[in-house]
Design a protein around this motif. Structure first.
Motif, PDB file in Angstrom:
ATOM      1  N   ASP A   1      54.302  20.254  79.930  1.00  0.00           N
ATOM      2  CA  ASP A   1      55.201  21.310  79.665  1.00  0.00           C
ATOM      3  C   ASP A   1      54.350  22.452  79.092  1.00  0.00           C
ATOM      4  O   ASP A   1      54.953  23.682  79.256  1.00  0.00           O
ATOM      5  CB  ASP A   1      56.068  20.626  78.617  1.00  0.00           C
ATOM      6  N   VAL A   2      53.342  21.986  78.284  1.00  0.00           N
ATOM      7  CA  VAL A   2      52.627  23.577  77.786  1.00  0.00           C
ATOM      8  C   VAL A   2      52.165  24.372  78.774  1.00  0.00           C
ATOM      9  O   VAL A   2      52.148  25.593  78.978  1.00  0.00           O
ATOM     10  CB  VAL A   2      51.570  22.938  76.885  1.00  0.00           C
ATOM     11  N   ILE A   3      51.494  23.670  79.976  1.00  0.00           N
ATOM     12  CA  ILE A   3      50.935  24.413  81.004  1.00  0.00           C
ATOM     13  C   ILE A   3      51.860  25.163  81.786  1.00  0.00           C
ATOM     14  O   ILE A   3      51.770  26.377  82.084  1.00  0.00           O
ATOM     15  CB  ILE A   3      50.010  23.392  81.949  1.00  0.00           C
ATOM     16  N   GLU A   4      53.125  24.658  81.912  1.00  0.00           N
ATOM     17  CA  GLU A   4      54.308  25.375  82.868  1.00  0.00           C
ATOM     18  C   GLU A   4      54.896  26.501  81.670  1.00  0.00           C
ATOM     19  O   GLU A   4      55.175  27.625  82.391  1.00  0.00           O
ATOM     20  CB  GLU A   4      55.410  24.181  83.082  1.00  0.00           C
ATOM     21  N   LEU A   5      54.879  26.335  80.534  1.00  0.00           N
ATOM     22  CA  LEU A   5      55.345  27.422  79.583  1.00  0.00           C
ATOM     23  C   LEU A   5      54.238  28.599  79.695  1.00  0.00           C
ATOM     24  O   LEU A   5      54.659  29.819  79.757  1.00  0.00           O
ATOM     25  CB  LEU A   5      55.528  26.904  78.425  1.00  0.00           C
ATOM     26  N   LEU A   6      53.006  28.292  79.675  1.00  0.00           N
ATOM     27  CA  LEU A   6      52.280  29.283  79.640  1.00  0.00           C
ATOM     28  C   LEU A   6      52.130  30.263  81.228  1.00  0.00           C
ATOM     29  O   LEU A   6      51.944  31.189  81.077  1.00  0.00           O
ATOM     30  CB  LEU A   6      50.442  28.579  79.501  1.00  0.00           C
ATOM     31  N   LYS A   7      52.429  29.173  82.028  1.00  0.00           N
ATOM     32  CA  LYS A   7      52.401  30.269  83.332  1.00  0.00           C
ATOM     33  C   LYS A   7      53.802  30.940  83.440  1.00  0.00           C
ATOM     34  O   LYS A   7      53.690  32.076  83.747  1.00  0.00           O
ATOM     35  CB  LYS A   7      52.860  28.790  84.527  1.00  0.00           C
ATOM     36  N   TRP A   8      54.790  30.594  82.737  1.00  0.00           N
ATOM     37  CA  TRP A   8      55.854  31.324  82.517  1.00  0.00           C
ATOM     38  C   TRP A   8      55.773  32.519  81.901  1.00  0.00           C
ATOM     39  O   TRP A   8      56.590  33.655  82.214  1.00  0.00           O
ATOM     40  CB  TRP A   8      57.224  30.372  82.082  1.00  0.00           C
ATOM     41  N   VAL A   9      55.143  32.522  80.816  1.00  0.00           N
ATOM     42  CA  VAL A   9      54.825  33.647  79.863  1.00  0.00           C
ATOM     43  C   VAL A   9      53.584  34.494  80.476  1.00  0.00           C
ATOM     44  O   VAL A   9      53.194  35.347  79.847  1.00  0.00           O
ATOM     45  CB  VAL A   9      54.495  33.475  78.401  1.00  0.00           C
TER      46      VAL A   9
END
Length: 219
Positions: A117-125
């Motif tokens: 989840d953290v990795i996906e959110l970092l990619k999203w921003v």
């Protein structure tokens, strides 16, 4: 979600810095909080985040009267609120990934339950390639996005953002605004404190204008 009724705030014996505030923050709503420098926008955000108590009036949040809430319950309520501070408040000895994951670590979750989840959110921003970098190496805009990701990682019901585009250029400001709009579509109520009129003109959203301690609302 949040209801203010005739709320006032003063520091010590000084004059009220906020007075007669009566308004609601509905579920899934999007609003800008604006006004001149020194009007009290950050102070109002602190009231919304439960880090300040009013000196008079009535505040309900998540159907709870804050005057009757046990202080030990406040951290649990604050977990339902994400906040992006003007000064970011990233920890310089932690990587971008570790800063964003910190709220989940504090809650005692195992990394295996949140790493994806953290990795996906970092990619999203837009920080997918900067997740292992320490904050002193990040640009102002990257720090801003890391702070936003940290506020979002716990899936808050309300997001409070204090001048979230104050340290970035116009294209990045538009990108961050789109991020907030997408978050709102997913169900989070959003309150953005800003003095940037060009930013507010980009979407049709409620405006809460704070001046001389009083609030006017334009839907």
């Amino acid at each position: 979600m949040i209801h203010f009724d005739n709320v006032g705030l003063r520091y010590g014996m000084g004059p009220e810095v906020l007075r007669d505030l009566t308004f609601d923050i509905p579920q899934r709503s999007f609003q800008f909080l604006t006004g001149p420098s020194g009007a009290g926008k950050t102070t109002l955000l602190r009231l919304l985040f439960l880090s300040l108590q009013p000196t008079r009036g009535f505040i309900r949040i998540f159907d709870r009267d804050i005057a009757t809430i046990d202080p030990q319950e406040l951290p649990l309520l604050r977990r339902r609120i994400g906040i992006v501070f003007q000064d970011f408040r990233l920890l310089d000895h932690l990587t971008t990934y570790e800063n964003v994951a910190l709220p989940l670590r504090v809650r005692g979750r195992e990394e295996s339950t949140y790493r994806t989840d953290v990795i996906e959110l970092l990619k999203w921003v837009g920080l997918g390639e900067r997740m292992n970098v320490l904050p002193p190496i990040l640009s102002g805009g990257e720090k801003q996005r890391a702070a936003i990701a940290r506020a979002l990682i716990d899936q808050p019901e309300i997001l409070l953002a204090d001048e979230p585009t104050g340290n970035v250029d116009a294209p990045l400001a538009r990108r961050l605004l789109r991020l907030f709009m997408e978050l709102n579509k997913l169900g989070t109520a959003v309150v953005i404190a800003t003095h940037d009129l060009s930013l507010m003109d980009q979407i049709d959203a409620r405006r809460m204008i704070l001046s001389h301690g009083r609030l006017d609302i334009y839907d």
